[in-house]
Design a protein around this motif. Structure first.
Motif, PDB file in Angstrom:
ATOM      1  N   THR A  77      26.544  32.559  43.949  1.00 33.37           N
ATOM      2  CA  THR A  77      27.837  32.954  43.414  1.00 33.37           C
ATOM      3  C   THR A  77      28.473  31.790  42.664  1.00 33.37           C
ATOM      4  OG1 THR A  77      28.174  34.547  45.189  1.00 33.37           O
ATOM      5  CG2 THR A  77      30.145  33.759  44.053  1.00 33.37           C
ATOM      6  N   ASP A 109      39.401  41.916  36.289  1.00 36.73           N
ATOM      7  CA  ASP A 109      38.988  42.940  37.247  1.00 36.73           C
ATOM      8  C   ASP A 109      37.692  43.627  36.811  1.00 36.73           C
ATOM      9  OD1 ASP A 109      39.483  44.553  39.631  1.00 36.73           O
ATOM     10  OD2 ASP A 109      39.859  46.194  38.222  1.00 36.73           O
ATOM     11  N   ASP A 113      32.869  40.070  39.791  1.00 37.09           N
ATOM     12  CA  ASP A 113      32.396  40.848  40.940  1.00 37.09           C
ATOM     13  C   ASP A 113      33.484  40.966  41.999  1.00 37.09           C
ATOM     14  OD1 ASP A 113      29.644  41.479  40.203  1.00 37.09           O
ATOM     15  OD2 ASP A 113      29.381  39.307  40.194  1.00 37.09           O
ATOM     16  N   ARG A 114      34.315  39.925  42.094  1.00 38.72           N
ATOM     17  CA  ARG A 114      35.456  39.912  43.004  1.00 38.72           C
ATOM     18  C   ARG A 114      36.528  39.020  42.400  1.00 38.72           C
ATOM     19  NH1 ARG A 114      30.951  39.681  45.128  1.00 38.72           N
ATOM     20  NH2 ARG A 114      30.703  37.449  44.877  1.00 38.72           N
ATOM     21  N   TRP A 115      37.782  39.305  42.715  1.00 37.11           N
ATOM     22  CA  TRP A 115      38.860  38.416  42.300  1.00 37.11           C
ATOM     23  C   TRP A 115      40.043  38.617  43.226  1.00 37.11           C
ATOM     24  CZ3 TRP A 115      43.851  39.206  40.304  1.00 37.11           C
ATOM     25  CH2 TRP A 115      44.203  40.536  40.048  1.00 37.11           C
ATOM     26  N   CYS A 128      38.140  34.088  40.866  1.00 35.16           N
ATOM     27  CA  CYS A 128      37.206  35.187  40.648  1.00 35.16           C
ATOM     28  C   CYS A 128      35.794  34.668  40.890  1.00 35.16           C
ATOM     29  CB  CYS A 128      37.350  35.820  39.269  1.00 35.16           C
ATOM     30  SG  CYS A 128      37.030  34.720  37.891  1.00 35.16           S
TER      31      CYS A 128
END
Length: 158
Positions: A77, A109, A113-115, A128
């Motif tokens: 990641t 967003d 993948d994520r935030w 993020c």
């Protein structure tokens, strides 16, 4: 797993956005992450959006942080954070088609993948993450599928 963590001080000046992009691109290349071109381009766009938000909406200094996996890692990641000195929570906006701004967090967003965000000291940190994964490309190449056919699409090889 070895992770490279670096940071850059950002002045409250719109010219800092370009400097942040150049700095992030050089760090990506130095970490080996630059080889994954689609991940690198997405990360640079996210740097641009989050640094722009910090500079434009707070008018205060900020700090850009990157956590990059070492180049020997197939899947890991990449994390990007922008910490600023404003305690105001980020608020995604709904804008019409003619608006020239207001889409930054919607882009984050859609691309990350994520935030999320969290309070940090007297301000906040917006972060993020992008997952770096070469495995689907390797599986496709094993079966003779042209990887560029599916470039930019999310897929899972089962």
């Amino acid at each position: 797993m070895q992770v490279l963590q670096v940071q850059l001080e950002i002045r409250p000046d719109p010219a800092e956005v370009g400097r942040a992009r150049r700095w992030a691109r050089s760090r990506l290349a130095g970490s080996g992450t630059g080889i994954d071109e689609s991940l690198a381009e997405t990360l640079i766009l996210l740097v641009s959006e989050l640094v722009t938000n910090a500079v434009v909406h707070t008018g205060r200094p900020a700090v850009l942080r990157l956590s990059l996996p070492g180049d020997e890692v197939e899947s890991a990641t990449v994390r990007l954070e922008v910490a600023d000195r404003s305690d105001q929570a980020p608020v995604p906006r709904c804008v019409d088609g003619d608006a020239t701004g207001g889409r930054g967090l919607a882009l984050v967003d859609g691309l990350a993948d994520r935030w999320g965000w969290s309070p940090e000291g007297t301000g906040k940190s917006i972060w993020c993450e992008l997952d770096r994964c070469e495995r689907p490309r390797q599986v496709m190449e094993t079966y003779g599928i042209e990887a560029s056919t599916y470039e930019g699409l999310a897929f899972e090889a089962v």
